[in-house]
Design a protein around this motif. Structure first.
Motif, PDB file in Angstrom:
ATOM      1  N   GLY A  36      24.908  86.568 119.310  1.00  0.00           N
ATOM      2  CA  GLY A  36      23.845  87.520 119.607  1.00  0.00           C
ATOM      3  C   GLY A  36      23.264  88.113 118.331  1.00  0.00           C
ATOM      4  N   GLU A  37      24.127  88.482 117.412  1.00  0.00           N
ATOM      5  CA  GLU A  37      23.700  89.036 116.121  1.00  0.00           C
ATOM      6  C   GLU A  37      22.835  88.016 115.389  1.00  0.00           C
ATOM      7  OE1 GLU A  37      25.574  92.127 114.124  1.00  0.00           O
ATOM      8  OE2 GLU A  37      24.655  92.480 116.103  1.00  0.00           O
ATOM      9  N   TYR A  38      23.327  86.775 115.359  1.00  0.00           N
ATOM     10  CA  TYR A  38      22.618  85.728 114.648  1.00  0.00           C
ATOM     11  C   TYR A  38      21.215  85.542 115.229  1.00  0.00           C
ATOM     12  CZ  TYR A  38      21.300  81.317 112.611  1.00  0.00           C
ATOM     13  OH  TYR A  38      20.609  80.354 111.948  1.00  0.00           O
ATOM     14  N   LEU A  39      21.145  85.489 116.559  1.00  0.00           N
ATOM     15  CA  LEU A  39      19.858  85.261 117.217  1.00  0.00           C
ATOM     16  C   LEU A  39      18.882  86.405 116.951  1.00  0.00           C
ATOM     17  CD1 LEU A  39      21.001  83.831 120.652  1.00  0.00           C
ATOM     18  CD2 LEU A  39      19.928  82.586 118.787  1.00  0.00           C
ATOM     19  N   ARG A  40      19.398  87.624 116.987  1.00  0.00           N
ATOM     20  CA  ARG A  40      18.532  88.778 116.744  1.00  0.00           C
ATOM     21  C   ARG A  40      17.980  88.743 115.320  1.00  0.00           C
ATOM     22  NH1 ARG A  40      18.489  92.425 120.848  1.00  0.00           N
ATOM     23  NH2 ARG A  40      20.144  92.059 122.345  1.00  0.00           N
ATOM     24  N   GLU A  41      18.784  88.246 114.410  1.00  0.00           N
ATOM     25  CA  GLU A  41      18.369  88.206 113.024  1.00  0.00           C
ATOM     26  C   GLU A  41      17.424  87.036 112.731  1.00  0.00           C
ATOM     27  OE1 GLU A  41      20.864  88.278 108.980  1.00  0.00           O
ATOM     28  OE2 GLU A  41      21.829  89.308 110.684  1.00  0.00           O
ATOM     29  N   HIS A  42      17.745  85.869 113.318  1.00  0.00           N
ATOM     30  CA  HIS A  42      17.018  84.654 112.947  1.00  0.00           C
ATOM     31  C   HIS A  42      16.095  84.103 114.022  1.00  0.00           C
ATOM     32  CE1 HIS A  42      19.522  84.156 109.320  1.00  0.00           C
ATOM     33  NE2 HIS A  42      20.456  84.692 110.085  1.00  0.00           N
ATOM     34  N   GLY A  43      16.164  84.612 115.232  1.00  0.00           N
ATOM     35  CA  GLY A  43      15.323  84.064 116.293  1.00  0.00           C
ATOM     36  C   GLY A  43      15.886  82.755 116.815  1.00  0.00           C
ATOM     37  N   LYS A  44      14.981  81.868 117.269  1.00  0.00           N
ATOM     38  CA  LYS A  44      15.412  80.625 117.898  1.00  0.00           C
ATOM     39  C   LYS A  44      16.267  79.749 116.978  1.00  0.00           C
ATOM     40  CE  LYS A  44      11.759  80.180 121.262  1.00  0.00           C
ATOM     41  NZ  LYS A  44      10.615  79.403 121.744  1.00  0.00           N
ATOM     42  N   ALA A  45      17.248  79.086 117.575  1.00  0.00           N
ATOM     43  CA  ALA A  45      18.098  78.175 116.821  1.00  0.00           C
ATOM     44  C   ALA A  45      18.663  77.135 117.771  1.00  0.00           C
ATOM     45  CB  ALA A  45      19.230  78.944 116.159  1.00  0.00           C
ATOM     46  N   SER A  46      19.108  76.043 117.186  1.00  0.00           N
ATOM     47  CA  SER A  46      19.730  75.008 118.018  1.00  0.00           C
ATOM     48  C   SER A  46      21.222  75.290 118.128  1.00  0.00           C
ATOM     49  CB  SER A  46      19.507  73.631 117.397  1.00  0.00           C
ATOM     50  OG  SER A  46      20.189  73.574 116.162  1.00  0.00           O
ATOM     51  N   VAL A  47      21.854  74.667 119.105  1.00  0.00           N
ATOM     52  CA  VAL A  47      23.299  74.803 119.282  1.00  0.00           C
ATOM     53  C   VAL A  47      24.020  74.394 117.997  1.00  0.00           C
ATOM     54  CG1 VAL A  47      25.292  73.835 120.481  1.00  0.00           C
ATOM     55  CG2 VAL A  47      23.310  74.539 121.780  1.00  0.00           C
ATOM     56  N   GLU A  48      23.531  73.286 117.407  1.00  0.00           N
ATOM     57  CA  GLU A  48      24.130  72.776 116.178  1.00  0.00           C
ATOM     58  C   GLU A  48      24.110  73.826 115.062  1.00  0.00           C
ATOM     59  OE1 GLU A  48      22.058  69.039 115.628  1.00  0.00           O
ATOM     60  OE2 GLU A  48      23.598  68.505 114.154  1.00  0.00           O
ATOM     61  N   LYS A  49      22.942  74.451 114.911  1.00  0.00           N
ATOM     62  CA  LYS A  49      22.747  75.449 113.862  1.00  0.00           C
ATOM     63  C   LYS A  49      23.687  76.641 114.095  1.00  0.00           C
ATOM     64  CE  LYS A  49      20.422  77.311 110.450  1.00  0.00           C
ATOM     65  NZ  LYS A  49      20.760  76.830 109.112  1.00  0.00           N
ATOM     66  N   ILE A  50      23.770  77.085 115.336  1.00  0.00           N
ATOM     67  CA  ILE A  50      24.636  78.217 115.663  1.00  0.00           C
ATOM     68  C   ILE A  50      26.084  77.864 115.348  1.00  0.00           C
ATOM     69  CG2 ILE A  50      25.462  79.712 117.530  1.00  0.00           C
ATOM     70  CD1 ILE A  50      22.690  80.279 117.671  1.00  0.00           C
ATOM     71  N   HIS A  51      26.454  76.624 115.683  1.00  0.00           N
ATOM     72  CA  HIS A  51      27.807  76.163 115.397  1.00  0.00           C
ATOM     73  C   HIS A  51      28.075  76.220 113.887  1.00  0.00           C
ATOM     74  CE1 HIS A  51      31.356  73.704 115.105  1.00  0.00           C
ATOM     75  NE2 HIS A  51      30.705  72.827 114.392  1.00  0.00           N
ATOM     76  N   GLU A  52      27.111  75.743 113.102  1.00  0.00           N
ATOM     77  CA  GLU A  52      27.280  75.767 111.646  1.00  0.00           C
ATOM     78  C   GLU A  52      27.386  77.191 111.117  1.00  0.00           C
ATOM     79  OE1 GLU A  52      23.990  73.666 109.920  1.00  0.00           O
ATOM     80  OE2 GLU A  52      24.587  71.796 110.908  1.00  0.00           O
ATOM     81  N   GLU A  53      26.572  78.063 111.667  1.00  0.00           N
ATOM     82  CA  GLU A  53      26.508  79.427 111.140  1.00  0.00           C
ATOM     83  C   GLU A  53      27.655  80.314 111.589  1.00  0.00           C
ATOM     84  OE1 GLU A  53      24.308  80.618 108.934  1.00  0.00           O
ATOM     85  OE2 GLU A  53      23.328  78.662 108.790  1.00  0.00           O
ATOM     86  N   THR A  54      28.115  80.122 112.827  1.00  0.00           N
ATOM     87  CA  THR A  54      29.136  81.028 113.357  1.00  0.00           C
ATOM     88  C   THR A  54      30.502  80.370 113.495  1.00  0.00           C
ATOM     89  OG1 THR A  54      28.669  80.459 115.654  1.00  0.00           O
ATOM     90  CG2 THR A  54      27.393  82.274 114.711  1.00  0.00           C
ATOM     91  N   GLY A  55      30.546  79.025 113.427  1.00  0.00           N
ATOM     92  CA  GLY A  55      31.807  78.320 113.576  1.00  0.00           C
ATOM     93  C   GLY A  55      32.283  78.208 115.023  1.00  0.00           C
ATOM     94  N   VAL A  56      31.457  78.661 115.969  1.00  0.00           N
ATOM     95  CA  VAL A  56      31.843  78.555 117.376  1.00  0.00           C
ATOM     96  C   VAL A  56      31.600  77.119 117.837  1.00  0.00           C
ATOM     97  CG1 VAL A  56      31.419  79.432 119.705  1.00  0.00           C
ATOM     98  CG2 VAL A  56      31.158  80.957 117.741  1.00  0.00           C
ATOM     99  N   LYS A  57      32.558  76.565 118.578  1.00  0.00           N
ATOM    100  CA  LYS A  57      32.442  75.181 119.041  1.00  0.00           C
ATOM    101  C   LYS A  57      31.203  75.001 119.920  1.00  0.00           C
ATOM    102  CE  LYS A  57      37.205  74.626 119.826  1.00  0.00           C
ATOM    103  NZ  LYS A  57      38.198  74.305 120.835  1.00  0.00           N
ATOM    104  N   GLU A  58      30.509  73.857 119.741  1.00  0.00           N
ATOM    105  CA  GLU A  58      29.290  73.603 120.511  1.00  0.00           C
ATOM    106  C   GLU A  58      29.556  73.637 122.011  1.00  0.00           C
ATOM    107  OE1 GLU A  58      26.935  70.292 119.162  1.00  0.00           O
ATOM    108  OE2 GLU A  58      27.353  70.745 117.069  1.00  0.00           O
TER     109      GLU A  58
END
Ligand SMILES: [Zn+2]
Ligand SMILES: [Zn+2]
Length: 133
Positions: A36-58
């Motif tokens: 949620g923090e990431y999205l608020r800061e960066h807007g739209k992103a792909s699952v892959e990108k979120i995985h890279e940025e937060t380390g959460v499994k796709e």
């Protein structure tokens, strides 16, 4: 309510509406917050990108999207690949293009079945006539 295996860690847990053991559910809440923090800061992103940025499994991200937990102000900002062509989509399982070609395919299959039926009918009548000769 019964005892189930947690789909995430495999441990036994008392069944609950989250579908996860309390430990994994607590992790998910942390992930949800991070994403949620990431999205608020960066807007739209792909699952892959979120995985890279937060380390959460796709897999986990996808599950959270599908249960509607990752909306920012009611809007889905995470794209994931269309089940059929891999184009990024924000809701459902397939993109609009595949959606329309899929329903066209279904219609075509039905039309073929009708044709097949009448062809068979024609063949049968033909062989009956043959037999009479
Ligand atoms: Zn678990
Ligand atoms: Zn598609």
């Amino acid at each position: 309510m019964g005892i189930k295996n947690c789909p995430e860690c495999g441990k036994l847990y008392m069944e609950n509406p989250s579908g996860l053991c309390p430990e994994c559910y607590a992790h998910e809440e942390v992930y949800e917050h991070q994403i949620g923090e990431y999205l608020r800061e960066h807007g739209k992103a792909s699952v892959e990108k979120i995985h890279e940025e937060t380390g959460v499994k796709e897999k986990i991200i996808l599950r959270m999207i599908k249960s509607g937990r990752l909306l920012v102000d009611g809007v889905s900002l995470i794209s994931y690949p269309c089940d059929m062509c891999g184009v990024p989509i924000y809701e459902g399982r397939i993109c609009a293009k595949c959606g329309s070609s899929f329903s066209k395919q279904v219609k075509e299959v039905w039309r073929d079945k009708e044709n097949y039926g009448s062809q068979r009918e024609g063949l049968r009548m033909y062989s009956k006539d043959d037999f009479k000769k």
